[in-house]
Design a protein around this motif. Structure first.
Motif, mmCIF file in Angstrom:
data_model
loop_
_atom_site.group_PDB
_atom_site.id
_atom_site.type_symbol
_atom_site.label_atom_id
_atom_site.label_comp_id
_atom_site.label_asym_id
_atom_site.label_seq_id
_atom_site.Cartn_x
_atom_site.Cartn_y
_atom_site.Cartn_z
ATOM 1 N N THR A 71 18.885 -2.873 41.606
ATOM 2 C CA THR A 71 19.922 -3.777 42.473
ATOM 3 C C THR A 71 19.706 -5.134 41.839
ATOM 4 O O THR A 71 18.596 -5.572 42.177
ATOM 5 N N GLN A 102 27.698 -8.126 40.753
ATOM 6 C CA GLN A 102 26.902 -7.305 41.676
ATOM 7 C C GLN A 102 26.507 -6.081 41.287
ATOM 8 O O GLN A 102 27.637 -5.226 41.568
ATOM 9 N N LEU A 137 28.826 -0.859 44.225
ATOM 10 C CA LEU A 137 27.907 0.005 44.899
ATOM 11 C C LEU A 137 27.715 1.422 44.259
ATOM 12 O O LEU A 137 28.747 1.945 43.982
ATOM 13 N N THR A 183 24.740 -2.851 43.136
ATOM 14 C CA THR A 183 23.730 -2.133 44.117
ATOM 15 C C THR A 183 23.755 -0.755 44.059
ATOM 16 O O THR A 183 24.814 -0.027 44.115
ATOM 17 N N SER A 220 22.073 2.262 46.071
ATOM 18 C CA SER A 220 21.794 2.637 47.363
ATOM 19 C C SER A 220 22.285 3.647 47.811
ATOM 20 O O SER A 220 23.612 4.061 47.548
#
Length: 125
Positions: A91, A120, A11, A122, A124
């Motif tokens: 993403t 993954q 993230l 991401t 944000s």
């Protein structure tokens, strides 16, 4: 068996950076063209970038030009995807893929035989 393992996802806030790694176990990547792909939920898989066995960058998608850089470290037997200025639309699950130089079409960056499990990313706030 050819195994590719991606790592480095996570993230990150918009504008941030990540470096993804694609490592190989039990074989050398020296004789493989390597590509990075991504797939966001509900979207088709997109090829991001591709690098030849001779360390030439063969392809970079317009959507990431100037922000993502593919490279390879032969000593580390790893291919990297450096990502800067990340945006929410980046993403996705990121995958690396490989094709051996004996495979017809290996240099086109359109033919890949081996895939990792993905990592993954991401973006944000």
């Amino acid at each position: 068996q050819v195994q590719l393992v991606e790592s480095g996802g996570g993230l990150v806030q918009p504008g941030g950076s990540l470096r993804l790694s694609c490592a190989a176990s039990r074989f050398t990547l020296d004789y493989y063209t390597i590509g990075w792909f991504r797939q966001a939920p509900g979207k088709e898989r997109e090829e991001i970038s591709c690098i030849s066995n001779t360390d030439s960058v063969t392809y970079t998608a317009d959507s990431v030009k100037g922000r993502f850089t593919i490279s390879r470290d032969f000593d580390a037997n790893t291919v990297y995807l450096q990502m800067v200025n990340l945006k929410p639309e980046d993403t996705a699950v990121y995958y690396c893929a490989a094709v051996h130089i004996t495979r017809q079409g290996y240099s086109t960056c359109r033919v890949f035989d081996f895939w990792g499990q993905g990592t993954q990313v991401t973006v944000s706030s």
